[in-house]
Design an enzyme around this catalytic site. Structure first.
Site, PDB file in Angstrom:
ATOM      1  N   ASP A  57       0.832  -1.195   0.000  1.00  0.00           N
ATOM      2  CA  ASP A  57       0.000   0.000   0.000  1.00  0.00           C
ATOM      3  C   ASP A  57       0.872   1.253   0.000  1.00  0.00           C
ATOM      4  O   ASP A  57       1.895   1.325   0.688  1.00  0.00           O
ATOM      5  CB  ASP A  57      -0.884  -0.025   1.256  1.00  0.00           C
ATOM      6  CG  ASP A  57      -1.907   1.084   1.280  1.00  0.00           C
ATOM      7  OD1 ASP A  57      -2.775   1.111   0.401  1.00  0.00           O
ATOM      8  OD2 ASP A  57      -1.836   1.924   2.198  1.00  0.00           O
TER       9      ASP A  57
ATOM     10  N   GLU B 113      14.770 -14.437  -0.971  1.00  0.00           N
ATOM     11  CA  GLU B 113      15.213 -15.592  -0.195  1.00  0.00           C
ATOM     12  C   GLU B 113      14.194 -16.726  -0.270  1.00  0.00           C
ATOM     13  O   GLU B 113      14.501 -17.872   0.091  1.00  0.00           O
ATOM     14  CB  GLU B 113      15.424 -15.199   1.270  1.00  0.00           C
ATOM     15  CG  GLU B 113      16.569 -14.215   1.506  1.00  0.00           C
ATOM     16  CD  GLU B 113      16.687 -13.840   2.974  1.00  0.00           C
ATOM     17  OE1 GLU B 113      16.201 -14.619   3.828  1.00  0.00           O
ATOM     18  OE2 GLU B 113      17.244 -12.768   3.268  1.00  0.00           O
TER      19      GLU B 113
END
Length: 551
Positions: free
Chosen positions: A214, A274
């Site tokens: 957002d 990751e």
């Protein structure tokens, strides 16, 4: 369409780590999607009940608007605990069950992270406001008043008035770009960045497939707190805030979109990388430089995977000339950017009403979205062709609409409950009184009715998404030769195997177009694509999709 076949197709497509590139994402506004317990508010168990329906659309992922603990002053976009579920939506176990079921159906799950600000009821803010010396004293943006007691600068809130609120405890102002109950975090503080990255890791470890971020360009503010300059009248654009809001009177050079943001986004991307197959989608709120910022935030492979700006969420309709202008600007300012297009979401009037589209034009626009370069977001109910709901003033819940009524009616009209069964109580959304009224006009397009009609808008959206999936050039291929001829927009999409020619008459009058030479075959006939060769005429809301092998 067979749901199981759709699910298997989606599973196969999603095996690639770059599923997001050209992917279709279905946005869920949880308060209004499905209520499972009769309290009138949608919840996580309700989402789980409807995942089979979403999978049947053929989309790649769902994006769920905030469900974290919150006082709900801005309906979840004011977070008081980033790592727990608000009881009105259920429990963490409900979330895990929903996540498992979505993955079993081949759907990825993206959650809405609101990192730029918290609720004023977040423990971080409670500690920060307690004194000027505590451990979190600089976790929010605090500033002394000017000598005359006024705020430190002229920055304005999107929700109206000054972006600064006086706090008697610290005898300082704090920054809030939105409601006064949504204080902005201070990203210049390394501990804040680390804490927010820990939040992201928490959800990644749980198995979410990515984040919708957002107000991604609101993270940093100008350290010097310099005044924003005035914006000339002819440059004011109401795509971010309604025209009646003085927010549009400023060029927001210093209150957002600061260069320091790039380094934080790279930290967030490195964390995301990751984990295999995760993606970040950023919302860029800037009326003047949205496409430019989109390019900055998505260039290369160390920043965001994709972003969306507000060009196609404006009141301005998608004419051929405007659509070409947007892509020309995108190419000039951000040629490497990967956009994610949306026509509707939880913050703007539904596009069928906003643009005054006929049924035929609404269908055409669905196909256009599936053909444009970029990823795509569909907002719940868009696949039904829902119009904007008319919400009476006494039923309004949105503080934004209440503040600027009647010139601006707020966002409740696009947030009314999803309509599942036309004849059921509350159209199948709830057995109790909904938090917003169910729209009678929308109920006429309830899912159960449209499922029974193969010619309905719902089945049309399924076919449009399936067309995109069947032609990889439409998903992730290059886009070239975009041209405007009167009301007709045309362009080519191509990858190593195939070339697709797309032409759309976005006007109200018939017009002629020249088809490029080639061994073309019409595709998308089931969607309304018309066949043609040489010079041909496209009527209003008609389109032509042609494909040829490159072998």
């Amino acid at each position: 369409m067979n749901v199981q076949n759709t699910v298997e197709l989606t599973k196969a497509t999603k095996a690639a780590a770059d599923w997001w590139r050209g992917g279709v994402i279905y946005q869920i506004y949880p308060r209004s999607f499905q209520d499972s317990n009769g309290d009138g508010i949608g919840d996580l168990k309700g989402i789980t009940q409807r995942l089979g329906y979403i999978a049947s659309l053929g989309v790649d992922a769902i994006w769920i608007s905030p469900f974290f603990k919150s006082p709900m002053k801005d309906f979840g976009y004011d977070v008081s605990d980033y790592c727990d579920v608000d009881p009105m939506f259920g429990t963490m176990e409900d979330f895990k069950a929903m996540l498992d079921q979505a993955h079993a159906l081949g759907l990825r799950v993206m959650i809405d992270l609101v990192l730029s600000h918290t609720s004023d009821q977040h423990p971080w803010f409670s500690e920060s406001r307690a004194s000027r010396e505590n451990a979190k004293s600089d976790w929010y943006v605090w500033s002394d008043a000017k000598p005359d007691g006024t705020p430190p600068n002229n920055w304005l809130s999107i929700f109206g008035g000054s972006a600064w609120q006086w706090d008697s405890r610290r005898q300082q102002y704090y920054l809030h770009n939105f409601l006064t109950s949504q204080p902005d975090l201070n990203f210049h503080c390394p501990d804040v960045q680390d804490a927010l990255l820990d939040v992201a890791r928490f959800w990644l470890d749980l198995g979410v497939d990515g984040f919708r971020l957002d107000t991604i360009n609101f993270y940093f503010h100008d350290k010097q707190l310099r005044d924003n300059p005035a914006l000339p009248l002819d440059q004011r654009n109401a795509s971010i805030a309604p025209q009646v809001n003085p927010y549009n009177h400023q060029d927001h050079l210093f209150s957002k979109s600061q260069p320091e943001n790039i380094a934080f986004l790279e930290r967030l991307r490195a964390l995301t990388d990751e984990y295999e197959g995760r993606a970040c989608l950023g919302e860029v709120g800037d009326a003047q430089r949205g496409l430019e910022i989109m390019g900055e935030y998505t260039t290369g492979d160390k920043r965001m995977h994709m972003c969306y700006a507000f060009e196609f969420l404006e009141k301005r309709a998608l004419t051929a000339s405007y659509t070409k202008h947007v892509f020309d600007q995108l190419e000039a300012k951000a040629g490497d950017a990967w956009p994610c297009w949306a026509f509707s979401n939880h913050d703007v009037p539904r596009h069928a009403s906003r643009w005054g589209l006929s049924d035929a034009a609404t269908r055409q626009h669905a196909v256009l979205m599936m053909c444009l370069r970029g990823s795509a977001c569909l907002y719940q109910g868009e696949e039904l062709g829902l119009p904007e709901a008319d919400v009476a003033y006494e039923d309004l819940q949105d503080p934004y609409g209440i503040e600027f009524w009647p010139e601006f009616k707020g966002r409740d009209g696009c947030r009314t409950p999803m309509v599942w069964a036309a004849q059921d109580e509350q159209s199948g959304f709830s057995t109790g009184r909904p938090w917003l009224p169910v729209s009678a006009a929308q109920s006429e397009r309830a899912v159960d009715r449209l499922e029974q009609d193969e010619a309905s808008m719902l089945h049309h959206y399924r076919r449009a998404i399936a067309l995109r999936r069947a032609h990889p050039a439409l998903m992730s291929g290059a886009q070239t030769d975009m041209a405007q001829s009167g009301p007709i927009l045309s362009f080519l999409r191509e990858d190593a195997a195939e070339q697709v020619f797309c032409a759309f008459n976005l006007g109200s009058e018939a017009a002629e177009i020249t088809i490029p030479d080639g061994n073309w075959q019409v595709i998308g006939e089931e969607l309304g694509s018309v066949d043609g060769a040489g010079k041909m005429t496209l009527g209003a809301a008609q389109f032509c999709l042609l494909a040829q092998d490159k072998g």
